[in-house]
Design a protein around this motif. Sequence first.
Motif, mmCIF file in Angstrom:
data_model
loop_
_atom_site.group_PDB
_atom_site.id
_atom_site.type_symbol
_atom_site.label_atom_id
_atom_site.label_comp_id
_atom_site.label_asym_id
_atom_site.label_seq_id
_atom_site.Cartn_x
_atom_site.Cartn_y
_atom_site.Cartn_z
ATOM 1 N N ASP A 8 16.730 -2.500 -2.701
ATOM 2 C CA ASP A 8 18.184 -1.734 -2.759
ATOM 3 C C ASP A 8 19.206 -2.193 -3.435
ATOM 4 O O ASP A 8 20.136 -1.624 -3.353
ATOM 5 C CB ASP A 8 17.897 -0.747 -1.745
ATOM 6 C CG ASP A 8 16.685 0.089 -1.270
ATOM 7 O OD1 ASP A 8 16.273 0.740 -2.497
ATOM 8 O OD2 ASP A 8 16.597 0.440 -0.003
ATOM 9 N N SER B 230 19.428 -3.082 2.762
ATOM 10 C CA SER B 230 18.032 -2.473 2.361
ATOM 11 C C SER B 230 18.028 -1.156 2.266
ATOM 12 O O SER B 230 17.026 -0.282 2.570
ATOM 13 C CB SER B 230 17.147 -2.642 3.767
ATOM 14 O OG SER B 230 17.912 -2.608 4.886
ATOM 15 N N GLU B 231 19.321 -0.538 2.103
ATOM 16 C CA GLU B 231 19.485 1.066 1.693
ATOM 17 C C GLU B 231 19.921 1.396 0.498
ATOM 18 O O GLU B 231 20.853 0.455 -0.029
ATOM 19 C CB GLU B 231 20.506 1.550 2.711
ATOM 20 C CG GLU B 231 20.101 1.206 4.200
ATOM 21 C CD GLU B 231 21.182 1.974 5.149
ATOM 22 O OE1 GLU B 231 22.200 2.399 4.845
ATOM 23 O OE2 GLU B 231 20.801 2.130 6.419
ATOM 24 N N ASP B 232 19.719 2.348 -0.041
ATOM 25 C CA ASP B 232 20.358 2.688 -1.317
ATOM 26 C C ASP B 232 21.559 3.332 -1.286
ATOM 27 O O ASP B 232 22.165 3.443 -0.170
ATOM 28 C CB ASP B 232 19.406 3.606 -2.239
ATOM 29 C CG ASP B 232 18.993 4.951 -1.405
ATOM 30 O OD1 ASP B 232 19.858 5.181 -0.667
ATOM 31 O OD2 ASP B 232 18.070 5.804 -1.827
ATOM 32 N N THR C 90 19.560 5.697 2.286
ATOM 33 C CA THR C 90 18.445 5.945 2.885
ATOM 34 C C THR C 90 17.682 4.853 2.486
ATOM 35 O O THR C 90 17.792 4.123 1.376
ATOM 36 C CB THR C 90 17.664 7.284 2.353
ATOM 37 O OG1 THR C 90 17.926 7.240 0.739
ATOM 38 C CG2 THR C 90 18.299 8.604 3.042
ATOM 39 N N ARG C 91 16.682 4.385 3.267
ATOM 40 C CA ARG C 91 15.591 3.312 2.978
ATOM 41 C C ARG C 91 14.761 3.701 1.625
ATOM 42 O O ARG C 91 14.058 4.911 2.018
ATOM 43 C CB ARG C 91 15.248 2.586 4.078
ATOM 44 C CG ARG C 91 16.095 1.919 4.743
ATOM 45 C CD ARG C 91 15.397 1.145 5.978
ATOM 46 N NE ARG C 91 16.509 0.254 6.486
ATOM 47 C CZ ARG C 91 17.541 0.493 7.355
ATOM 48 N NH1 ARG C 91 17.878 1.658 7.463
ATOM 49 N NH2 ARG C 91 18.275 -0.531 7.654
ATOM 50 N N SER C 92 14.465 2.918 0.914
ATOM 51 C CA SER C 92 13.599 3.494 -0.192
ATOM 52 C C SER C 92 11.688 3.108 0.597
ATOM 53 O O SER C 92 11.943 2.572 1.262
ATOM 54 C CB SER C 92 13.524 2.714 -1.419
ATOM 55 O OG SER C 92 14.299 1.648 -1.135
ATOM 56 N N HIS D 269 11.606 0.668 6.035
ATOM 57 C CA HIS D 269 10.990 1.004 4.903
ATOM 58 C C HIS D 269 9.919 1.826 5.086
ATOM 59 O O HIS D 269 8.788 1.117 5.291
ATOM 60 C CB HIS D 269 10.755 0.401 3.685
ATOM 61 C CG HIS D 269 12.135 -0.243 3.170
ATOM 62 N ND1 HIS D 269 12.885 0.155 2.191
ATOM 63 C CD2 HIS D 269 12.726 -1.646 3.462
ATOM 64 C CE1 HIS D 269 13.970 -0.715 1.814
ATOM 65 N NE2 HIS D 269 13.866 -1.603 2.591
ATOM 66 N N SER E 174 8.541 -5.447 4.941
ATOM 67 C CA SER E 174 9.118 -3.921 4.659
ATOM 68 C C SER E 174 9.294 -2.712 5.624
ATOM 69 O O SER E 174 10.130 -2.246 6.000
ATOM 70 C CB SER E 174 8.229 -3.244 3.469
ATOM 71 O OG SER E 174 8.435 -1.994 3.182
#
Length: 310
Positions: free
Chosen positions: A207, A2-4, A8-10, A34, A29
């Motif tokens: 992500d 769940s991170e890019d 960082t989380r979108s 997020h 979410s």
Amino acid sequence: MSEDAAGTRSRVLVVGATGRLGGSLARASLAAGHPTVALVRPHHLARPDSPSQRPLVAAGATLVEGSLEDYQSLLKAVRQVDVVICAVPTKQALEQKPLIRAIKEAGCVKRFIPAEFGADPTKVQIGDMAYDFYEKKIEIRHLIETEGIPHTYICCNFFMRYLLPSLVQPGLNAPPRDEMKIFGEGNTKGVFVKEGDVAQFTICTLDDPRTLNQTLYLRPPGNICSMNELADLWEMKINKSLKRVYITEEQLLKEILDAPFPLKMDLVFIYSAFVKGDHTYFEIDLLSEGTQLYPHVKYTTVGEYLDTLV
Ligand SMILES: NC(=O)c1ccc[n+]([C@@H]2O[C@H](COP(=O)([O-])OP(=O)(O)OC[C@H]3O[C@@H](n4cnc5c(N)ncnc54)[C@H](OP(=O)(O)O)[C@@H]3O)[C@@H](O)[C@H]2O)c1
């Protein structure tokens, strides 16, 4: 995931967050960390304590005023995020066009998840029986792809809240205790997934580069059942045999023709899933199936769901 790539989380925008699936998506979410914005129509903002808004606020969502009819509100909301998820009802699928235009104009969105959340519209084999239900989703897919918008399509098949509470007996609001209709021969399998689980799987894709410009299918083990298997499972739960009444394909097609709305649509979806096999007749790559990609997600099985109905 769940991170890019930067860790960082979108930031996520949910359109339709005051609805049933949209509410679950917004909460999932937020639970995954997020920062989440909910686009809320003006009529809700006048009632900040309403049952559809209170859980969003409690979970930490930022509410912004807007609607699909108000282009500037869409542009302003889309500019604040990296991901847009839309959960408006299918009958409004084409109303997503201004949202797609806003995503294109804003240029900051790394992933768009349009309102699909059903059977794969490109795979259903029921011709025009569903009154443009699937054609609208296909038109939206074409627009997304023509505009070059990064996307993921979620094909979760049936929500458990749809048809399973009656064990696929249209017109009943609880499972049968004596007699059960089996549509077709009863061996073709459909798929059921609880809405909250659909939301969790959806959020996992945001992500994840493996789902970029792909379709995520949900076929969780334990949730792929024929009507005969549903009857077996229910008989075990209630410790009683049911009389099974088989409705042939020909009889079902006649029932569909004669039925009023909305019963007609229920019968069409039953025909699609349990006679034509539209949830399961085609092979999918293991890397496009939710439980294979995200084995950590704990989902509700059909058996567990039926336990709640005994
Ligand atoms: N696979 C299945 O079995 C199944 C079953 C049902 C639904 N679905 C899918 O789930 C998705 C959502 O369905 P749902 O039943 O959760 O919907 P829902 O509860 O009816 O919620 C719809 C949401 O869309 C919002 N909305 C409607 N028109 C809008 C507009 N013009 N501008 C902005 N927001 C608008 C509503 O806002 P308000 O609160 O202001 O009205 C509400 O938040 C759809 O993609 C549908 O196809 C799948």
